[in-house]
Design a protein around this motif. Structure first.
Motif, PDB file in Angstrom:
ATOM      1  N   GLN A 225       0.831  -1.191   0.000  1.00  0.00           N
ATOM      2  CA  GLN A 225       0.000   0.000   0.000  1.00  0.00           C
ATOM      3  C   GLN A 225       0.872   1.249   0.000  1.00  0.00           C
ATOM      4  OE1 GLN A 225      -3.546   0.599   0.012  1.00  0.00           O
ATOM      5  NE2 GLN A 225      -2.654   2.613  -0.391  1.00  0.00           N
ATOM      6  N   ASN A 226       0.637   2.137  -0.947  1.00  0.00           N
ATOM      7  CA  ASN A 226       1.293   3.442  -0.924  1.00  0.00           C
ATOM      8  C   ASN A 226       0.636   4.281   0.161  1.00  0.00           C
ATOM      9  OD1 ASN A 226       2.986   5.517  -1.664  1.00  0.00           O
ATOM     10  ND2 ASN A 226       2.060   5.871  -3.664  1.00  0.00           N
ATOM     11  N   ALA A 248      10.397   4.359  -1.647  1.00  0.00           N
ATOM     12  CA  ALA A 248       9.948   4.517  -3.028  1.00  0.00           C
ATOM     13  C   ALA A 248       8.471   4.176  -3.122  1.00  0.00           C
ATOM     14  CB  ALA A 248      10.746   3.637  -3.970  1.00  0.00           C
ATOM     15  N   GLU A 249       7.819   4.778  -4.128  1.00  0.00           N
ATOM     16  CA  GLU A 249       6.403   4.524  -4.341  1.00  0.00           C
ATOM     17  C   GLU A 249       6.139   3.286  -5.176  1.00  0.00           C
ATOM     18  OE1 GLU A 249       3.704   8.191  -4.558  1.00  0.00           O
ATOM     19  OE2 GLU A 249       5.400   8.675  -5.851  1.00  0.00           O
ATOM     20  N   ARG A 291       5.562   2.971  -0.727  1.00  0.00           N
ATOM     21  CA  ARG A 291       5.029   1.621  -0.592  1.00  0.00           C
ATOM     22  C   ARG A 291       6.167   0.635  -0.343  1.00  0.00           C
ATOM     23  NH1 ARG A 291       1.410  -1.941  -4.992  1.00  0.00           N
ATOM     24  NH2 ARG A 291       2.116  -3.983  -4.223  1.00  0.00           N
ATOM     25  N   PHE A 292       7.336   0.960  -0.902  1.00  0.00           N
ATOM     26  CA  PHE A 292       8.500   0.074  -0.833  1.00  0.00           C
ATOM     27  C   PHE A 292       9.589   0.710   0.020  1.00  0.00           C
ATOM     28  CE2 PHE A 292       6.282  -0.741  -4.773  1.00  0.00           C
ATOM     29  CZ  PHE A 292       6.247  -2.131  -4.864  1.00  0.00           C
ATOM     30  N   ASP A 305      12.072  -7.519  12.944  1.00  0.00           N
ATOM     31  CA  ASP A 305      10.682  -7.163  12.687  1.00  0.00           C
ATOM     32  C   ASP A 305      10.674  -5.837  11.932  1.00  0.00           C
ATOM     33  OD1 ASP A 305       7.746  -7.518  13.112  1.00  0.00           O
ATOM     34  OD2 ASP A 305       7.978  -5.620  14.170  1.00  0.00           O
ATOM     35  N   ILE A 306       9.772  -5.721  10.949  1.00  0.00           N
ATOM     36  CA  ILE A 306       9.658  -4.476  10.199  1.00  0.00           C
ATOM     37  C   ILE A 306       8.231  -4.339   9.700  1.00  0.00           C
ATOM     38  CG2 ILE A 306      10.415  -5.536   8.019  1.00  0.00           C
ATOM     39  CD1 ILE A 306      11.861  -2.854   7.402  1.00  0.00           C
ATOM     40  N   LYS A 307       7.710  -3.117   9.723  1.00  0.00           N
ATOM     41  CA  LYS A 307       6.346  -2.862   9.275  1.00  0.00           C
ATOM     42  C   LYS A 307       6.225  -1.398   8.877  1.00  0.00           C
ATOM     43  CE  LYS A 307       5.322  -2.720  14.171  1.00  0.00           C
ATOM     44  NZ  LYS A 307       4.905  -3.601  15.271  1.00  0.00           N
ATOM     45  N   MET A 308       5.197  -1.095   8.095  1.00  0.00           N
ATOM     46  CA  MET A 308       4.887   0.291   7.752  1.00  0.00           C
ATOM     47  C   MET A 308       3.884   0.839   8.765  1.00  0.00           C
ATOM     48  SD  MET A 308       2.701   1.875   4.573  1.00  0.00           S
ATOM     49  CE  MET A 308       3.875   1.885   3.234  1.00  0.00           C
ATOM     50  N   ILE A 309       4.133   2.075   9.192  1.00  0.00           N
ATOM     51  CA  ILE A 309       3.200   2.779  10.063  1.00  0.00           C
ATOM     52  C   ILE A 309       2.631   3.966   9.295  1.00  0.00           C
ATOM     53  CG2 ILE A 309       2.844   3.902  12.281  1.00  0.00           C
ATOM     54  CD1 ILE A 309       3.768   1.029  12.580  1.00  0.00           C
TER      55      ILE A 309
END
Length: 780
Positions: A225-226, A248-249, A291-292, A305-309
């Motif tokens: 998800q962007n 990057a998008e 998104r990336f 552990d890694i995630k987008m917030i």
């Protein structure tokens, strides 16, 4: 806990504390600093509140524990006139005996780089960061306030910036004080005001959906998800090991990590480990649009552990729309995500590149959609007040607000005064009135609306506006920005700047007149209504031929002309034919840009071409809304051809994949297709019109909106030629069903609707509660 403005005495009253500057600060782009004060509480005596603001960004701690959970505080405003402060209940953080308050400071929007490399600005609003804070007890007594006795030191944020990102060295945590503080002379405390919005908050985390390695062995994480936000990670390793994250998008047509849409924004994170136990990190003073994420590791370290917030000021969703078409449903979600990504303190154009500015044109076309999809009242009221603050003495509204170019015209001259953009000062307050019943913002904004309207009239000293062609010249306009060009051998016709500017002079005159009527300024209302009538007549004389053709013969001219009732009755039928021809000439596709697109489908429906509107909307080729979705978009693109059919980017130097402007079509999905809209005569959805547009390919349709009057629901399904339309009118509101002339045999709750007006439309009053409507579609 954050206390909203007006909830506590500590949010009010004169400030005793001073704005202070840490002596260890070395200027923009250098290591962040902190301010510290140790104080004694012999007996806590109950509650404690902290009200605090900063020049730059702050994060506060009491006894090592963070104050609040909102982000990028105190926010972004027109700092010279308006500086927000937050008030927190900090009772649970205080203790008997010695206490310590620390305030970390970052450059933020206040002084980190703004604008583009060719005319970049540093120290845009000032070169000295600082903080002002007051801690008060249960009875409002001052416990401690910022003054020259505070101390300062260096924080572990080694560098930060809105476009840059953040460098963090965990080895530098818990540094001792190494300097003092000084009072910033000349700071005007009257600019301080309680925070007007919900602030920026973290949304639920997004997990990794895929990983791959690039040619250099760096790991690329795809979060699916962007969004606007940042990466949070946990890492284990040796002291001195470094994690570097780039954002990057998209990946390009070769599947490679592609940062070109970031342009000159570094958009990076560097984290240096302190070593030992697992370490967790997320940025303090920056954010990204992505998104990336590409991760490189130097030294011995492992990410566990890694995630987008995602982060946003749009935290409360208030509308949903679903249909039988999954591409349409994804388009709505893409718009939701673009709003979230770009409602970070200010309604911006994009969250990723070296821009992230509060473009007024984008905001005005999207404002009605924003108010449907998320609770947007506080944020847009704040934005209107920033528009007023940054308005130029001659009435011109800047292209972007808050305006970095103000007082920097030696670097960026004339960055204000575009029609369609400056009209945000009329469109957004009227939207806030329609959706939320906010009469006060109309009264507050009316003088600025009038000044803007007079400015536009003055460009050519008359009702026909003829903007100059040169960038930076007085009255330059962006026109219908980013219209698709179609086949380059035979490009689509484009609306002229003069027609676009004149139409918007009419729109702003009309809305300002209505505003004046609501607030009771009848003399101003008459003046503006007279002006609107004069502009309308002048438009018809200047731009319409005797045959009923608008001179530029493009989709935007007809769409805006019909939607705003600028077409005279004698030319109505002929102009309808020309309008339809513009769509046929574009092979049934979109030929509109930023200002024309929101008007296109509503105008087609208004002239009785619902089937054509549905066809344009649902076609999946380029240019088109659904083309983006088919190409894998998870947010709305800046330009229709951000990617071509082969997946190759059109222009890396101006190509955002997260702009909300074209997502304004969701207003039509809710108001047009699902069919509910507020009545400006009884705003805040006290009275609701229900007027559906049946697009059979979308059946079944279901939509809802949590308005200030309560939940509105509307949905329909079609079986053969029979439509069943289900409606919920909130308690305390009323509704009116409106059915098009070719929707016949109508029944409401089993009672026939037989009466039709002179326009051929059937109408029926609706009481609060649920209603079942049936009718048939009769083809002419």
């Amino acid at each position: 806990m954050l206390i909203r403005a007006g909830e506590a005495v500590s949010s009010q009253g004169a400030w005793v504390a001073e704005m202070i500057h840490p002596s260890v600060d070395q200027g923009v782009g250098t290591q962040s600093s902190f301010l510290r004060k140790t104080f004694n509480l012999s007996s806590r005596g109950g509650a404690g509140t902290l009200r605090i603001s900063a020049l730059g960004l702050y994060r506060a701690f009491i006894n090592g524990k963070r104050v609040g959970d909102d982000l990028l505080t105190p926010g972004w405003t027109s700092y010279w006139d308006r500086l927000s402060f937050q008030t927190y209940d900090v009772s649970a953080l205080l203790q008997d005996g010695d206490n310590t308050i620390d305030v970390w400071l970052g450059d933020g929007w206040y002084r980190s780089r703004m604008m583009w490399p060719r005319n970049q600005l540093f120290n845009t609003w000032g070169d000295k960061i600082g903080a002002i804070a007051e801690l008060r007890g249960a009875n409002g007594e001052l416990i401690v306030g910022t003054d020259g006795t505070w101390q300062s030191g260096l924080a572990p944020v080694m560098k930060s910036g809105i476009y840059y990102g953040e460098n963090y060295d965990a080895r530098a945590e818990n540094a001792p004080v190494s300097g003092g503080a000084s009072v910033l002379g000349g700071f005007d405390k009257s600019t301080l005001l309680p925070a007007e919005t919900t602030g920026v908050h973290e949304l639920p985390a997004l997990p990794v959906v895929k990983t791959f390695a690039d040619a250099q062995g760096r790991t690329v994480y795809d979060f699916g998800q962007n969004a606007g936000g940042y990466v949070a990670f946990t890492v284990e390793g040796e002291a001195g090991a470094k994690i570097t994250i780039e954002h990057a998008e998209l990946t390009n047509h070769l599947g490679e990590f592609d940062r070109e849409s970031m342009r000159s924004a570094e958009a990076r994170v560097e984290y240096v480990l302190k070593g030992g136990a697992p370490e967790s990190y997320r940025p303090t003073f920056s954010f990204f649009g992505f998104r990336f994420a590409r991760v490189a590791i130097e030294g011995k370290a492992t990410i566990t552990d890694i995630k987008m917030i995602p982060i946003s000021s749009a935290v409360t969703r208030t509308a949903n729309f679903s249909s039988a078409n999954p591409l349409v449903n994804r388009l709505v979600e893409n718009t939701v995500w673009s709003q979230r990504s770009n409602f970070i303190e200010v309604p911006t154009d994009c969250p990723q590149r070296d821009e992230r500015l509060g473009w007024t044109g984008d905001a005005q076309v999207f404002a009605p959609t924003a108010c449907y999809l998320h609770e947007s009242h506080g944020m847009l009221v704040k934005y209107v007040r920033d528009l007023i603050a940054d308005q130029r003495p001659d009435g011109a509204i800047p292209h972007v607000v808050p305006d970095p170019t103000r007082n920097h015209e030696d670097v960026i001259p004339g960055f204000y005064g575009s029609t369609g953009w400056g009209d945000a000062i009329a469109v957004i307050p009227w939207t806030l009135y329609s959706h939320y019943g906010d009469r006060a913002i109309l009264e507050e904004a009316l003088p600025a609306m009038v000044k803007w309207n007079d400015f536009v009239w003055s460009i050519s000293d008359g009702p026909i506006v003829r903007p100059p062609a040169g960038w930076g010249e007085r009255g330059f306009t962006f026109g219908d920005w980013l219209q698709p060009q179609g086949d380059f051998a035979k490009p689509y016709p484009t609306i002229g700047d003069d027609a676009a500017a004149t139409i918007y002079l009419y729109i702003s005159s009309h809305l300002a007149a209505k505003t004046a009527e609501v607030v009771g300024d009848l003399a101003q209302a008459k003046r503006l209504n007279d002006r609107a009538a004069e502009v309308k007549k002048a438009f018809q004389r200047e731009f319409m031929t005797a045959a009923g053709r608008i001179g530029y013969n493009d989709q935007t001219s007809y769409a805006l002309g019909f939607l705003w009732d600028l077409i005279p009755p004698e030319h109505y039928e002929a102009a309808k034919g020309y309008f339809k021809e513009t769509v046929a000439r574009a092979h049934g596709r979109i030929g509109t840009g930023f200002i024309g697109t929101p008007a296109l489908l509503p105008a087609l429906v208004k002239i009785g071409e619902a089937e054509l509107a549905g066809s344009v909307f649902l076609q999946e080729g380029l240019p088109g809304w659904l083309f983006q979705v088919k190409m894998g978009a998870t947010t709305i693109w800046e330009r229709w051809n951000a990617l071509n059919e082969d997946g190759v980017a059109f222009d890396p130097q101006m190509n955002s994949y997260n702009h909300y402007a074209y997502g304004a079509v969701c207003q039509w999905l809710l108001e047009g297709v699902a069919g509910f809209r507020p009545d400006p005569a009884l705003p805040a959805f006290k009275h609701i019109f229900f007027e559906p547009t049946i697009i059979p390919a979308l059946s079944p349709v279901a939509a809802n909106h949590d308005s200030v009057a309560g939940r509105i629901e509307a949905g329909w399904k079609i079986d053969g030629g029979k439509v069943t339309y289900s409606i919920t009118v909130p308690e305390g509101a009323s509704g009116t069903l409106v059915l098009a002339a070719d929707y016949t045999d109508a029944n409401v709750d089993g009672i026939a609707v037989s009466e039709r007006g002179t326009d051929g439309k059937a109408r029926s009053l609706l009481a609060p509660g649920k209603h079942k409507v049936t009718f048939r579609i009769s083809k002419p």
